[in-house]
Design an enzyme around this catalytic site. Sequence first.
Site, PDB file in Angstrom:
ATOM      1  N   ASP A 242       0.694  -1.201  -0.080  1.00 11.92           N
ATOM      2  CA  ASP A 242      -0.010   0.015   0.111  1.00 11.92           C
ATOM      3  C   ASP A 242       0.783   1.351  -0.076  1.00 11.92           C
ATOM      4  O   ASP A 242       1.613   1.640   0.896  1.00 11.92           O
ATOM      5  CB  ASP A 242      -0.779  -0.114   1.259  1.00 11.92           C
ATOM      6  N   ARG A 244      -0.206   4.305  -0.153  1.00  8.04           N
ATOM      7  CA  ARG A 244      -0.993   5.643  -0.232  1.00  8.04           C
ATOM      8  C   ARG A 244      -0.304   6.522   0.811  1.00  8.04           C
ATOM      9  O   ARG A 244       0.010   6.034   1.988  1.00  8.04           O
ATOM     10  CB  ARG A 244      -2.358   5.284   0.251  1.00  8.04           C
TER      11      ARG A 244
END
Length: 310
Positions: A242, A244
């Site tokens: 991930d 983000r």
Amino acid sequence: MNKKRANMNIDFKKGYGLVPVITQEYGTNEVLMLGYMNQEALNLTIETKIVHYFSRSKNRIWKKGESSGHIQKLIDLRVDCDDDTILVIVEQVGNTTCHTGAKSCFFKSYLKDDKKAIEKNITQSQIANLPTRYGNFDIKAYKDGCQEHLAIMSKDFKDIETPLVRIHSECLTGDTIGSLKCDCNNQLGLALELISKEGGLVIYHRQEGRNIGLVNKINAYNLQDQGFNTIDANLKLGFKADERDYGAVDFILKDLDLKKIKLITNNPKKIDFVKSCGIEIDTRVPALTKTNKHNENYLQTKKEHLGHML
């Protein structure tokens, strides 16, 4: 990318194995970084379309995302006439990289708690009316570097003491085309229905494919077609599970003066993030929607590897 330029012979011998690199941002021509590449870094840059640098102090190639968590997507690569300097044109995704100028991580790390400093990096729109099939909303846009995010608010949002809030990560294939490979479209629809009826906010977080961008997301889809799960596909492409970054979301939450919310999520990391912003979570509202044969493995992977509460 200009393949002819990328395939030019570069004289690494002039710099004892290293060649200076000038990195510019696509569209603005702002110089983002002055660094170095060796042959391996150049090869990785061309192969992955993600810029890699060689660190002289560490005597190795910088790992992608090291220190800053950024991604620099390669748009074009050029070499000067003497074959001893590289110019790369990039689009930045995620956190801003370590580079010169007001957007540098030096700037952010020392001034990140200064609201005036943050405002210099994020451009805000005015609030406008948006009638939709879910109901009438107010919308406001925020531009952070090359990413533009959206706050979608119910008309009574400001009057609600504990509004519903969803931080929805962009998914073009799901949100726009209705892909059945994920549950993103269903989750977005659920959140908009809930805030229309009960009042609240949806933050549309423009970080496609957990912030690896659309091209790499489709490459990850290709790997999934070969049997990789959504996490392993990202790792094989050289990304974290991930990528983000929630810096812009933090700014939006503070800009809208949120203190206590009902958070619509299945993701424990989003719960931790909201708490780190100093916002009280009164209730977690599950974002559970109907599954199908195309997204069962995807959801199982999110549950087993990312801890999603499904």
